[in-house]
Design an enzyme around this catalytic site. Sequence first.
Site, short mmCIF file in Angstrom:
data_model
loop_
_atom_site.label_atom_id
_atom_site.label_comp_id
_atom_site.label_asym_id
_atom_site.label_seq_id
_atom_site.Cartn_x
_atom_site.Cartn_y
_atom_site.Cartn_z
CB ALA A 63 46.57 -4.87 56.78
CD GLU A 71 47.09 -5.61 48.96
OE1 GLU A 71 46.91 -5.51 50.13
OE2 GLU A 71 47.98 -5.00 48.59
CD GLU A 76 45.98 -0.60 50.49
OE1 GLU A 76 45.67 -0.01 49.76
OE2 GLU A 76 46.01 -2.15 50.68
N GLY A 80 43.94 -4.90 52.03
CA GLY A 80 44.24 -6.18 52.18
C GLY A 80 43.15 -7.10 51.86
N1 CAA Z 1 41.51 -2.20 60.67
C1 CAA Z 1 41.03 -2.05 61.72
N2 CAA Z 1 39.99 -1.92 62.23
C2 CAA Z 1 39.08 -1.59 61.30
C3 CAA Z 1 39.20 -1.63 59.76
C4 CAA Z 1 40.66 -1.77 59.65
N3 CAA Z 1 41.14 -2.21 58.32
N4 CAA Z 1 38.26 -1.19 58.99
C5 CAA Z 1 37.11 -1.07 60.01
N5 CAA Z 1 37.60 -1.17 61.15
C6 CAA Z 1 36.88 -1.17 62.43
C7 CAA Z 1 36.69 0.21 62.63
O1 CAA Z 1 37.85 1.02 63.31
C8 CAA Z 1 35.70 0.16 63.70
O2 CAA Z 1 35.81 -0.14 65.05
P1 CAA Z 1 35.06 0.43 66.22
O3 CAA Z 1 33.74 0.18 66.19
O4 CAA Z 1 35.90 0.03 67.60
O5 CAA Z 1 35.30 2.15 66.16
C9 CAA Z 1 34.69 -0.94 63.04
O6 CAA Z 1 35.66 -1.53 62.42
C10 CAA Z 1 33.46 -0.58 62.17
O7 CAA Z 1 33.92 0.30 61.25
P2 CAA Z 1 33.09 1.48 60.75
O8 CAA Z 1 32.34 2.19 61.58
O9 CAA Z 1 34.29 2.37 59.96
O10 CAA Z 1 32.14 0.57 59.59
P3 CAA Z 1 31.60 1.29 58.25
O11 CAA Z 1 30.81 0.19 58.10
O12 CAA Z 1 30.79 2.61 58.69
O13 CAA Z 1 32.56 1.28 57.30
C11 CAA Z 1 34.36 0.53 55.85
C12 CAA Z 1 33.20 0.03 56.63
C13 CAA Z 1 34.51 1.09 54.64
C14 CAA Z 1 35.08 -0.74 55.74
C15 CAA Z 1 35.42 1.31 56.73
O14 CAA Z 1 35.57 0.70 58.02
C16 CAA Z 1 36.73 1.46 56.17
O15 CAA Z 1 36.89 2.35 55.28
N6 CAA Z 1 37.78 0.59 56.95
C17 CAA Z 1 38.96 0.96 56.48
C18 CAA Z 1 39.46 0.32 55.09
C19 CAA Z 1 40.95 0.67 54.62
O16 CAA Z 1 41.53 1.69 54.83
N7 CAA Z 1 41.66 -0.49 54.50
C20 CAA Z 1 43.18 -0.54 53.89
C21 CAA Z 1 43.75 -1.00 55.17
S1 CAA Z 1 45.55 -1.23 55.10
C22 CAA Z 1 46.08 -2.53 54.25
O17 CAA Z 1 45.07 -3.00 53.85
C23 CAA Z 1 47.62 -2.40 53.94
C24 CAA Z 1 47.84 -3.85 53.14
O18 CAA Z 1 47.80 -3.40 51.87
C25 CAA Z 1 48.37 -5.15 53.63
#
Ligand code: CAA
Length: 256
Positions: A64, A110, A130, A107
């Site tokens: 998400a 999921e 999460e 998400g």
């Molecule tokens: N939401 C919003 N923005 C996100 C995102 C997310 N889930 N994942 C990545 N981005 C954005 C980053 O903020 C970054 O933006 P900027 O360039 O503006 O700074 C851009 O995407 C690139 O991200 P990274 O520099 O982190 O890219 P990476 O290739 O080094 O890493 C990744 C990729 C491992 C996917 C890492 O981005 C990451 O860990 N993302 C978050 C994963 C996460 O925690 N997901 C759970 C979300 S909560 C959820 O899903 C609730 C639910 O159950 C419904």
Amino acid sequence: MAGLVETSLDGHVALLRLNRPEARNALSPEMMEELASELERLDPDPDVRCVVIAGSDQVFAAGADIKSMSERSFAEALRHPAASFWRRVAAIKTPLIAAVSGYALGGGCELALACDMIVADAEARFGQPEITLGIIPGGGGTQRLARVLGKQLAMEYVLTGRRFDAEMARKMGLVNKVVKKGKWLQEAMELAHTVAERPPIATRLAKQAVIGAEETALSAGLENERRLYELAMATEDRVEGMKAFLEKREPKFEGR
Ligand code: CAA
């Protein structure tokens, strides 16, 4: 809003590609709305017999959208339309295949779990991170992971937020097929075309019957299966399928 999900048709298979590379395909409310609407548009189309949901080589979906969630108050979260997204995906009758390359986190994991099958690139990474954000999965992660992996393993991944790789996902029964790097979309499309060659009413009934196994006690599930089997017996396609077998030829299914 247009363009967050790109749809293309290949015969009877629809391919939906998540397209928000700058945010690693994070499921923003706009993208969720577009994806759910696209699925609902395609679902009644008799020419669409299987749907593949895919991301890019680098990422299926990073979960998400954390930015959008971070700005949401508790009261807004309670009313947020994102909550209905998961029910809308679960209500789709057409078989769904997730084609996963790169990250399928939160998400994203999921969404893959909400599909009926998963084809993964050897370098795909899954996880429910999460907990590291101070929340828990909200799109079915705790329930579907526990059903697929069993309670102990689901607990480990949900409580630690640790990622697991494609091979581990296959061993645990979460992924149907792990394919060589770069072949994930091709293999997912091949699987989808195989499903699309089958009689489409029967594939929908079969999907409903198998999902019933997760949602009902055995006796109710068996009763449900029997009703769905009887419906399949009422189709023209089953007459054709059985006739073709007896005449030693390929069947021609019309979806009737
Ligand atoms: N939401 C919003 N923005 C996100 C995102 C997310 N889930 N994942 C990545 N981005 C954005 C980053 O903020 C970054 O933006 P900027 O360039 O503006 O700074 C851009 O995407 C690139 O991200 P990274 O520099 O982190 O890219 P990476 O290739 O080094 O890493 C990744 C990729 C491992 C996917 C890492 O981005 C990451 O860990 N993302 C978050 C994963 C996460 O925690 N997901 C759970 C979300 S909560 C959820 O899903 C609730 C639910 O159950 C419904």
